[in-house]
Design an enzyme around this catalytic site. Structure first.
Site, PDB file in Angstrom:
ATOM      1  N   ASP A  69     -19.418 -12.655   1.684  1.00  0.00           N
ATOM      2  CA  ASP A  69     -20.339 -11.527   1.801  1.00  0.00           C
ATOM      3  C   ASP A  69     -21.553 -11.817   0.945  1.00  0.00           C
ATOM      4  O   ASP A  69     -21.465 -12.421  -0.117  1.00  0.00           O
ATOM      5  CB  ASP A  69     -19.670 -10.203   1.407  1.00  0.00           C
ATOM      6  CG  ASP A  69     -19.179 -10.161  -0.022  1.00  0.00           C
ATOM      7  OD1 ASP A  69     -19.973  -9.804  -0.921  1.00  0.00           O
ATOM      8  OD2 ASP A  69     -17.992 -10.466  -0.249  1.00  0.00           O
ATOM      9  N   ASP A 158     -19.211   0.164   1.266  1.00  0.00           N
ATOM     10  CA  ASP A 158     -18.921  -0.355  -0.068  1.00  0.00           C
ATOM     11  C   ASP A 158     -19.020   0.812  -1.043  1.00  0.00           C
ATOM     12  O   ASP A 158     -20.112   1.298  -1.332  1.00  0.00           O
ATOM     13  CB  ASP A 158     -19.945  -1.444  -0.409  1.00  0.00           C
ATOM     14  CG  ASP A 158     -19.831  -1.940  -1.850  1.00  0.00           C
ATOM     15  OD1 ASP A 158     -18.895  -1.534  -2.555  1.00  0.00           O
ATOM     16  OD2 ASP A 158     -20.696  -2.745  -2.255  1.00  0.00           O
ATOM     17  N   GLU A 160     -17.878   1.933  -4.820  1.00  0.00           N
ATOM     18  CA  GLU A 160     -17.368   1.408  -6.082  1.00  0.00           C
ATOM     19  C   GLU A 160     -18.074   2.096  -7.242  1.00  0.00           C
ATOM     20  O   GLU A 160     -18.763   3.095  -7.057  1.00  0.00           O
ATOM     21  CB  GLU A 160     -17.541  -0.105  -6.130  1.00  0.00           C
ATOM     22  CG  GLU A 160     -18.970  -0.597  -5.898  1.00  0.00           C
ATOM     23  CD  GLU A 160     -19.079  -2.120  -5.901  1.00  0.00           C
ATOM     24  OE1 GLU A 160     -19.103  -2.693  -7.007  1.00  0.00           O
ATOM     25  OE2 GLU A 160     -19.146  -2.727  -4.801  1.00  0.00           O
TER      26      GLU A 160
END
Length: 269
Positions: A69, A158, A160
């Site tokens: 990624d 994503d 986080e």
């Protein structure tokens, strides 16, 4: 000529309006982000949870396909070299919040596909700047779409640690769970597939109470070392494992949970 009282009042009101417009703060959601180029899948995981420090996964252990990624941090990627070295799939960061788009996304997303890799896009979530559906729409409109061509990964969220402040973006576990579900539902509505969820066990447990609300979505788990560890939120297996933050390929190193045929099935939703 002297101003009439009405003219003076009109001028006074206009001046007050202009002053108020100048003084009004820019909404947080519209403010430029301080360092979106430094925010990528795992940037905050490594900062808060470390990168393991022990032996790394033996990438030759089985026939799982390998990938990577990338984000603007990697800039222009030599995708032909990635393919020669065995890279089979790549996620590229497309967006962050509701204002940032990766300036290298076109080269990364289209270049990986042209080199024969299966490609996909991900969104770096900032749950404190807008609701989940709004960020999902921004993502889909700026690279997060999906096509059933057998070589496009599901769009990925994503989520986080907050790179700009409070770990859980000042949301309660119930609020965070609702945010993720709203994002997921809107992606599913717009694209026809549920988004892959990138998150760590520690963050997910702390910020959602280890919710199982999206446990039907594919899981992309970051854990640097020789095993995936405990999975969060009711997931019984991962789709993708981010096992190292450096290695053979540019960016982070990933392993899909299966061979090439299974990867193709995954792309078909």
């Amino acid at each position: 000529m002297e101003s009439t009282p009405r003219t003076s009042l009109r001028a006074l009101l206009a001046g007050v309006l202009v002053t108020a417009m100048v003084a009004a703060p820019t909404p947080a959601s519209a403010q430029p982000l301080a360092h979106p180029q430094d925010d990528y899948a795992g940037s905050q995981i490594a900062k808060h949870e470390g990168t393991g420090g022990g032996p790394l996964l033996d990438v030759r252990a089985n026939d799982d396909v390998l990938g990577l990624d990338v984000a603007s941090y990697q800039g222009t990627v030599d995708w032909a070299a990635v393919a020669r070295n065995g890279g089979k799939f790549a996620y590229s960061k497309a967006t962050e919040g509701i204002t940032y788009t990766n300036p290298s996304f076109g080269q990364q997303y289209n270049g990986s596909y042209a080199a024969g890799l299966t490609h996909g896009a991900y969104h770096f979530a900032l749950p404190d700047v807008s609701d989940g559906a709004t960020q999902a729409n921004f993502f889909v409109d700026h690279g997060g779409a999906w096509s059933r061509d057998g070589r496009t990964l599901p769009p990925a969220l994503d989520i986080e640690y907050n790179p700009y402040g409070d770990t859980c973006y000042k949301l309660t576990p119930e609020q965070m769970t609702a945010w993720v579900k709203a994002f997921s539902d809107q992606i599913w509505y717009r694209t026809g597939v549920p988004p892959t969820i990138y998150t760590s066990y520690t963050w997910w447990t702390k910020c959602t109470g280890n919710s199982t609300v999206v446990s039907r979505n594919p899981l992309w788990i970051p854990r640097y070392g020789t095993d995936v560890g405990t999975l969060p939120g009711g997931w019984t297996t991962q789709a993708i494992w981010q096992f190292a933050d450096k290695g053979t390929f540019p960016g982070d190193q990933n392993r899909f949970n299966g061979n090439g045929d299974r990867l193709r099935s995954f792309t078909l939703g």
